[in-house]
Design a protein around this motif. Sequence first.
Motif, short mmCIF file in Angstrom:
data_model
loop_
_atom_site.label_atom_id
_atom_site.label_comp_id
_atom_site.label_asym_id
_atom_site.label_seq_id
_atom_site.Cartn_x
_atom_site.Cartn_y
_atom_site.Cartn_z
N LYS A 141 -4.03 -4.46 7.94
CA LYS A 141 -3.54 -3.89 9.21
C LYS A 141 -4.92 -2.82 9.74
N TYR A 142 -5.44 -1.81 8.84
CA TYR A 142 -6.51 -1.20 9.27
C TYR A 142 -7.63 -1.02 8.90
N ARG A 143 -7.70 -2.75 8.26
CA ARG A 143 -9.14 -2.54 8.25
C ARG A 143 -10.15 -2.21 7.59
N ARG A 144 -9.08 -0.70 6.55
CA ARG A 144 -10.94 0.20 6.30
C ARG A 144 -10.19 -0.39 4.59
#
Length: 95
Positions: free
Chosen positions: A42-45
């Motif tokens: 979701k956060y692409r981190r």
Amino acid sequence: MIAETQVAAARGERTELVGKVTSAKMEKTIVVEVQRLVQHPKYRRVVRIAKKFYAHDEKRQAKAGDTVRIVASRPLSKLKRWRLKEVLTHKASAE
């Protein structure tokens, strides 16, 4: 030696992982923690993920803190599906 390489080539390459030994207190068994980087969906981190593997150490040469290479093998017990291939680096002793 030639027969071993032919047998290994016939059954294909085995999966190899590199990790750090977290426990070597069992008889001929070590626990190896392998870390990998995964992107969060979701956060692409990029997140660091760790997983523990139980590996067979016949000669009891790996100690806690060592960096080792393990290779996939047939099931050896309920949890062990890996064998120790080599010890890459030894933990620096506190002497």
